[in-house]
Each structure stands twice: as C-alpha cells, then as structure tokens.
Scaffold this motif. Structure first.
Motif, PDB file in Angstrom:
ATOM      1  N   GLN A   1      43.456 -22.827  57.570  1.00 46.23           N
ATOM      2  CA  GLN A   1      44.477 -23.870  57.617  1.00 46.23           C
ATOM      3  C   GLN A   1      45.154 -23.870  58.989  1.00 46.23           C
ATOM      4  O   GLN A   1      45.451 -24.911  59.549  1.00 46.23           O
ATOM      5  CB  GLN A   1      45.525 -23.663  56.511  1.00 46.23           C
ATOM      6  CG  GLN A   1      46.379 -24.921  56.326  1.00 46.23           C
ATOM      7  CD  GLN A   1      47.650 -24.687  55.540  1.00 46.23           C
ATOM      8  OE1 GLN A   1      48.193 -23.609  55.553  1.00 46.23           O
ATOM      9  NE2 GLN A   1      48.135 -25.734  54.879  1.00 46.23           N
ATOM     10  N   ILE A  45      44.952 -30.257  65.059  1.00 44.10           N
ATOM     11  CA  ILE A  45      45.751 -31.469  64.858  1.00 44.10           C
ATOM     12  C   ILE A  45      46.896 -31.528  65.875  1.00 44.10           C
ATOM     13  O   ILE A  45      47.139 -32.568  66.501  1.00 44.10           O
ATOM     14  CB  ILE A  45      46.279 -31.513  63.397  1.00 44.10           C
ATOM     15  CG1 ILE A  45      45.122 -31.857  62.448  1.00 44.10           C
ATOM     16  CG2 ILE A  45      47.437 -32.491  63.249  1.00 44.10           C
ATOM     17  CD1 ILE A  45      45.421 -31.658  60.968  1.00 44.10           C
ATOM     18  N   GLN A  52      49.869 -31.250  59.731  1.00 42.39           N
ATOM     19  CA  GLN A  52      49.063 -31.445  58.527  1.00 42.39           C
ATOM     20  C   GLN A  52      49.873 -32.099  57.413  1.00 42.39           C
ATOM     21  O   GLN A  52      51.034 -31.762  57.213  1.00 42.39           O
ATOM     22  CB  GLN A  52      48.550 -30.093  58.015  1.00 42.39           C
ATOM     23  CG  GLN A  52      47.325 -29.598  58.789  1.00 42.39           C
ATOM     24  CD  GLN A  52      47.082 -28.143  58.540  1.00 42.39           C
ATOM     25  OE1 GLN A  52      48.001 -27.347  58.753  1.00 42.39           O
ATOM     26  NE2 GLN A  52      45.890 -27.784  58.127  1.00 42.39           N
ATOM     27  N   VAL A  53      49.236 -32.982  56.672  1.00 43.67           N
ATOM     28  CA  VAL A  53      49.903 -33.622  55.533  1.00 43.67           C
ATOM     29  C   VAL A  53      50.343 -32.569  54.517  1.00 43.67           C
ATOM     30  O   VAL A  53      51.440 -32.656  53.944  1.00 43.67           O
ATOM     31  CB  VAL A  53      48.980 -34.677  54.884  1.00 43.67           C
ATOM     32  CG1 VAL A  53      49.555 -35.193  53.578  1.00 43.67           C
ATOM     33  CG2 VAL A  53      48.735 -35.833  55.861  1.00 43.67           C
ATOM     34  N   SER A  54      49.524 -31.541  54.310  1.00 40.10           N
ATOM     35  CA  SER A  54      49.884 -30.479  53.349  1.00 40.10           C
ATOM     36  C   SER A  54      51.217 -29.820  53.733  1.00 40.10           C
ATOM     37  O   SER A  54      52.053 -29.553  52.870  1.00 40.10           O
ATOM     38  CB  SER A  54      48.776 -29.422  53.280  1.00 40.10           C
ATOM     39  OG  SER A  54      48.411 -29.016  54.584  1.00 40.10           O
ATOM     40  N   ILE A  55      51.399 -29.576  55.019  1.00 44.22           N
ATOM     41  CA  ILE A  55      52.645 -28.953  55.509  1.00 44.22           C
ATOM     42  C   ILE A  55      53.826 -29.923  55.406  1.00 44.22           C
ATOM     43  O   ILE A  55      54.913 -29.548  54.958  1.00 44.22           O
ATOM     44  CB  ILE A  55      52.469 -28.508  56.987  1.00 44.22           C
ATOM     45  CG1 ILE A  55      51.334 -27.489  57.132  1.00 44.22           C
ATOM     46  CG2 ILE A  55      53.776 -27.961  57.560  1.00 44.22           C
ATOM     47  CD1 ILE A  55      51.619 -26.155  56.518  1.00 44.22           C
TER      48      ILE A  55
END
Lengths: 68, 68, 68, 68, 68, 68
Positions: B15, B22, D58-61
C-alpha cells in the motif's frame, strides 16, 4: 515500441493461449510495420462477463438467455 | 484534471509503494503543468505476468528462463 | 516495463514540458519499484476541452463561465 | 460501434447495478448519436481503493481520514 | 467480442497497413479463442513521437540523437 | 470519482452532442451509484474510420462497400 491492450471476456484462457495471442499479435504488428528490434508490449485484460455490455445488455445475461 | 493510468506487473506492491507512486507522479504532473488546485486522478493496474507480453513472449516465461 | 498513459487537456504543452513529464514520471516509478534497467513506456494524450467532461459539463464551457 | 470503458472504485456493485449502468449509458450514447443498430460495447473496471489516487492521495486513505 | 487498442508512433501508416494490422490481429485472436462469429473491435491510435517516452526520454529526441 | 472513456468514430460530432453525452452519461452513473458530489470525469475520443476495425475490416471500407 508498439503498445497493445487486448480485452477478452474471462473464460479460463490457458497460459498457452495467452502465449499464442502475444506471439501472434506481435508477429503481425512487426511484420506490417516492417522493422526489426521493435519492443512490442502487449497487455491482456480478462473481463468478468457481468462487467461487459453489448447492445445495452450484460454478456452474462445474453449467454444465459441464449442457452435456455 | 489530468488522468493517469499506470500498468505494472503484479508483484506484491505494498500500500505504501502505491501511495508513493500516486504522490510522486501527481507532484511531477502538477509541477510541470504549473497550476494549483488541479484534481489529478491516478489509477494503478497490476497485471499478471502471464498476461503481459514483451517482444512476443510472456513476462512469466522470460523470468523463468532468466532464472534457470 | 511499466506502461503509463497520461491524459491532459490540450493547451499548448511545449516539447520541453512533455520531456519533463516523461523524465519525472519515469524517475518516480523506477525509484519506487526499485529496479534497474526497467523500460518504462509513457504515452501522453492531449484532449480537446470540448471532449473532456467533469461533473457533467464540458471543460470548455466551465472555463468560459469561470472567465465571464 | 461506440466503445466505452468505465472505471469505478470497487465497492460491491451488484450485477443489477452493472446492468443498469450498461443499459443507461448505451441508451444515452445511441440517443445522442441518433443511429439504430449500433453495437455499443461497454467494459466496467472495478478498481481497488488502494490503487486509485486523487489529489496525490489514495482513496482508501482519504476515506479512512474522513471517517475518523 | 474482444476489444483491442493498438498504439504506434505516428509515422505515415498507410490505409493499407492499417487494414493489414486489423485483418491480421483479428485473425490471430479469433484463431486462438477458437470461436466463430466473434465481433472483434480494433482501434489504432497514432501517437506523436514528442508524446511517447521510453526510458525517460521522448522518442523524437532519441531518434534525433541516433541519427546524428 | 468514476472515470469514463468513450470512443466513437470521427464524424463531425457537434459541441452540443458532446455536451449531451457528457451530461447524460454522468447522470446515469451518478444515479446508479447513488451518491452525491461525485466528480465523474469523461473523455471522448473521436477515431478516424481508417483506424477502427470491426470483424477484421476497416470501418471506412465497410461503409464504402455498403454505400455502393
């Protein structure tokens, strides 16, 4: 240097079939473009039949209907 | 508003590594384009080495051969 | 071997800017993936602002409105 | 013959939701292009939120932070 | 139903060369997948050599240097 | 955040038609995914009929033949 992306429905393509696609498509491209030492890159995406639509309908549904 | 798609071979990217890609790629793009408040979107695709071909051969096969 | 596709709105990007994007993004990717001799491929697409939509509206229209 | 690729974050889209996207998007395209018997093809990619970046993150973060 | 996207550098590909790529690649795909009546779709993108990077450098620059 | 890429053959799509595609497709996606404040991004690519193949043949050739 050509880059090729191939999308097919996910249906248990074997490693050998993928190898043949990669080998065959590379040969066609390099033959037509008539150059040596090109670095053709190919990426195959296998797509779930629920995620593939044609004429407004999922492939999974079309196949179910056609097999009834 | 730039949109970026990054395809890499699937090999246990963490991750954190994805976060760095990114963050880093967004920084480069926004720096060169020299604008604030851009909404850069990045999508990373991890591709099976059986599905990636280079010079007519699967990456999975190339690696096997190179490790023999 | 990573493959990267970058889409930006068409607005007179210079050859130099494109060179910087290619150089910078390649550096980020190769740094994070921590491998030598990778052959990163990058393709930049410049898209007409009439052909780019965001939140349901063309970028060309959004910009016109914002400049009024 | 239009070809459409839709990328959304992976979050348990049902078969029905995918069917609705495929049906609805095809209808819009064929209506605007005003032609009968087109064979519109749609492919939906569901992308892990770790692999999707927006504004350098990140979208998850982003989601984790927003839910705290 | 396979969908194939081919990206090559823009260098005066003739209509005939494009026809051969389309015919040849379709034949390979349909042969390997061993199905009749597939509707293979192919899109060829011709990319400016300023917009194509390899190993961190524009193809236009690499070619200039190699021809010097 | 959905990202959508639409490829159609190049045939004098007006700015208005593109606007309708962008508006209509965004509405479908946001309706099905049932979320507010999504930032759907749409990119339309217009492809020359020489560069689009279907069933092994260029669209430009198919149309010529059908009009004879």
């Amino acid at each position: 240097m050509p880059y090729i992306n191939i999308k097919v429905t996910k249906e248990n393509l074997s490693q050998k079939q993928k190898a043949k696609i990669i080998e065959g498509v590379t040969a066609v491209i390099e033959d037509v473009l008539d150059k040596k030492k090109r670095t053709t890159v190919i990426i195959i995406d296998e797509v779930d039949t629920d995620n593939w639509g044609i004429q407004g309908e999922q492939v999974s549904i079309r196949r179910q209907r056609n097999n009834e």
